[in-house]
Design a protein around this motif. Structure first.
Motif, short mmCIF file in Angstrom:
data_model
loop_
_atom_site.label_atom_id
_atom_site.label_comp_id
_atom_site.label_asym_id
_atom_site.label_seq_id
_atom_site.Cartn_x
_atom_site.Cartn_y
_atom_site.Cartn_z
N THR A 421 0.85 -1.09 -0.04
CA THR A 421 0.00 -0.02 -0.20
C THR A 421 0.73 1.23 -0.08
O THR A 421 0.54 2.26 -0.73
N PHE A 422 1.77 1.33 0.71
CA PHE A 422 2.82 2.42 0.97
C PHE A 422 4.04 2.30 0.46
O PHE A 422 4.58 1.05 0.09
N THR A 423 4.88 3.30 -0.06
CA THR A 423 6.31 2.88 -0.65
C THR A 423 7.19 2.90 0.25
O THR A 423 7.60 3.66 0.96
N PHE A 424 7.79 1.43 0.73
CA PHE A 424 8.79 1.46 1.76
C PHE A 424 10.17 0.67 0.96
O PHE A 424 10.76 0.08 1.65
N GLU A 425 10.07 0.76 -0.29
CA GLU A 425 11.37 0.31 -0.93
C GLU A 425 12.63 0.50 -0.37
O GLU A 425 12.89 1.83 -0.08
N GLY A 426 13.35 -0.44 -0.10
CA GLY A 426 14.56 -0.15 0.36
C GLY A 426 14.80 0.11 2.06
O GLY A 426 15.93 0.53 2.55
N THR A 427 13.61 0.03 2.86
CA THR A 427 13.85 0.20 4.20
C THR A 427 13.29 -0.89 4.86
O THR A 427 12.25 -1.52 4.39
N THR A 428 13.73 -1.56 6.00
CA THR A 428 13.08 -2.53 6.83
C THR A 428 11.89 -1.55 7.36
O THR A 428 11.86 -0.14 7.77
N ILE A 429 10.77 -2.38 7.90
CA ILE A 429 9.82 -1.82 8.76
C ILE A 429 9.50 -2.72 10.05
O ILE A 429 9.71 -3.78 9.82
N ARG A 430 9.32 -2.07 10.95
CA ARG A 430 9.07 -2.92 12.01
C ARG A 430 7.87 -2.77 12.91
O ARG A 430 7.18 -1.80 12.73
N LEU A 431 7.41 -3.87 13.12
CA LEU A 431 5.97 -4.25 13.83
C LEU A 431 6.49 -4.66 14.97
O LEU A 431 6.53 -5.57 15.38
N ILE A 432 5.57 -4.00 16.18
CA ILE A 432 5.95 -4.42 17.49
C ILE A 432 4.24 -4.62 18.12
O ILE A 432 3.48 -3.80 18.21
N PRO A 433 4.00 -5.92 18.47
CA PRO A 433 2.77 -6.36 18.80
C PRO A 433 2.87 -5.95 20.72
O PRO A 433 3.85 -6.10 21.25
N ARG A 434 1.74 -5.18 20.77
CA ARG A 434 1.77 -4.93 22.14
C ARG A 434 0.35 -5.08 23.03
O ARG A 434 -0.49 -4.81 22.23
N LYS A 435 0.17 -5.41 24.14
CA LYS A 435 -0.97 -5.68 24.83
C LYS A 435 -1.72 -4.39 25.05
O LYS A 435 -1.10 -3.51 25.60
N ARG A 436 -2.93 -4.39 24.76
CA ARG A 436 -3.90 -3.31 25.05
C ARG A 436 -4.05 -3.09 26.63
O ARG A 436 -4.58 -4.17 26.89
N LYS A 437 -3.79 -2.09 26.94
CA LYS A 437 -4.02 -1.96 28.33
C LYS A 437 -5.43 -1.65 28.73
O LYS A 437 -6.08 -0.88 27.91
#
Length: 437
Positions: A421-437
């Motif tokens: 969907t978005f242009t992220f060519e050339g870069t890592t992207i990081r996803l961090i799952p976090r518990k909803r408080k």
């Protein structure tokens, strides 16, 4: 901001790697379950009391055929060259050995801050045995235990006192900094010279002739300013280090740290080697923008699908760099070199891209609708909300009912949907799952 560097030096079997792992903490384990990222660590990022620094395990750098004392001297010299502060590690069990005294003499002449640590002080009875280490003339010995993690806080407090006051970057934020990394003799210096149009770097076809890292500034026709951090420096102050490829990898780390975008240079003639993967793996882990440059493309005999086949090989060998663009170039004929600055600028923009939360959540919810979240022991992963929390690299926090349910493969699926969907060519992207408080 350039991070301070700490090196751990000592004779064999005093526990250097254990202390290295302790200081680096969980960061030493590569978190990504991706084939091809090396696990052979000699350098890591670490943190103490909220401050970041880099740590080198000199025990991982060896000249395999050299006598033991030559190896130890070699490792001590690397530490003196690369580090802001040196931890000299000894062992309480053997007391002071001849090797310890020789290392102390080498380090004493370096002028660098030395913090003396005595390892394997696993119980209070051994604490009285540390006093003999005062005779090394390096100040207070700090008793520690690598196996139990004792005393490391006091040791790091002392190390921190010796960090340089000003470790700031000398360039303006608008300047894009990129480095060329790769094995000796892949043509890094030749690419720099051909791009800049003048002989700014010594070029020779003997591996490892560049004397030190050299920053080269240039401005493109549109007025955009770039700094090339040339990492070809395999030698420093006349010492010859080429006989260990790990040292050339180590030299690249400092440049990776300073760069916005890293160009991983491969040699089309020689193909892909293990060292190429090692250096690229560090750039990937550091979250930098990455471009794969295949140099010496002019000397390859071409058939209809030569480029496509080579690209397939690169993609297979660097599976974890699926997001990195590949450019086939020749420093000799200047083929496609003119495309490098634009590509670097595009990757740098992608590194700094921010996505509105509403758009991001639309993409995530569409992805979940197409491929429902996984279940584990009858419990289903629920995704509530996602938001971007950082750039360089773009980092997204996804609020869920239980982070343990976010399987690696589903995180990769979400990453791929975001990339589409978005242009992220050339870069890592990081996803961090976090518990909803």
């Amino acid at each position: 901001m350039t991070k301070p560097v700490v090196a751990i030096v000592g004779r064999p079997n005093v526990g250097k790697s254990t202390i290295f792992n302790r200081i680096a903490g969980e960061r030493i384990a590569i978190v990504e379950d991706v084939e091809g990222v090396t696990r052979d660590r000699i350098y890591a990022e670490a943190e103490w009391l909220g401050k970041s620094f880099s740590v080198i395990d000199t025990g991982g750098i060896t000249m395999d055929d050299a006598p033991l004392m030559t190896q130890i001297r070699f490792q001590a010299e690397i530490a003196m060259d690369e580090a802001d502060v040196i931890i000299f590690l000894t062992s309480v069990n053997e007391g002071i050995t001849d090797a310890d005294e020789q290392i102390a003499n080498i380090l004493f002449k370096s002028g660098k801050p030395i913090v003396l640590a005595v390892n394997k002080v696993d119980n209070p009875e051994k604490r009285s045995d540390i006093y003999e280490f005062y005779s090394l003339g390096l100040g207070d010995p700090y008793p520690i235990s690598g196996s139990h993690g004792l005393g490391l806080g006091d040791l790091l407090d002392e190390v921190f006192k010796h960090f340089p006051e000003n470790n700031g970057e000398e360039y303006d934020d608008s300047v894009i900094k990129f480095s060329l990394i790769g094995r000796p003799n892949v043509g890094k210096s030749s690419i720099v010279n051909a791009m800049v149009g003048e002989e700014r770097v010594i070029v020779s076809n003997v591996a490892g002739t560049t004397r030190d890292a050299i920053d080269t500034t240039f401005v493109n026709p549109e007025g955009r300013e770039y700094v090339i951090i040339d990492t070809a420096g395999i030698r420093k102050r006349g010492k010859v280090y080429e006989n260990t490829e790990k040292y050339s990898v180590l030299r690249a780390f400092t440049a990776i740290e300073r760069s916005d975008v890293v160009l991983v240079v491969l040699n089309a003639e020689e193909g892909i080697r293990e060292q190429d993967k090692r250096v690229a793996g560090y750039a990937h882990e550091a979250g930098k923008g990455i471009v794969l440059l295949v140099n010496k493309w002019d000397v390859i005999e071409k058939e209809t699908n030569t480029m496509r086949e080579f690209e397939k090989t690169v993609r297979k060998e660097f599976a974890y760099l699926h997001y990195a663009p590949i450019l086939f170039v020749s420093a000799e004929t200047k083929q496609r070199l003119s495309q490098i600055p634009d590509l670097v600028e595009q990757v740098s923009m992608n590194q700094n891209l921010r996505i509105q939360s509403s758009l991001l959540n639309d993409v995530i919810m569409d992805a979940v609708a197409m491929n429902p979240t996984p279940t584990d022991n009858g419990k289903r992963l629920r995704i509530y909300y996602a938001t971007q929390v950082a750039v360089k690299p773009p980092t997204f926090v996804i609020f869920v009912n239980d982070p343990e349910l976010m399987h690696f493969s589903y995180a990769r699926y979400l990453e791929n949907r975001i990339r589409e969907t978005f242009t992220f060519e050339g870069t890592t992207i990081r996803l961090i799952p976090r518990k909803r408080k």
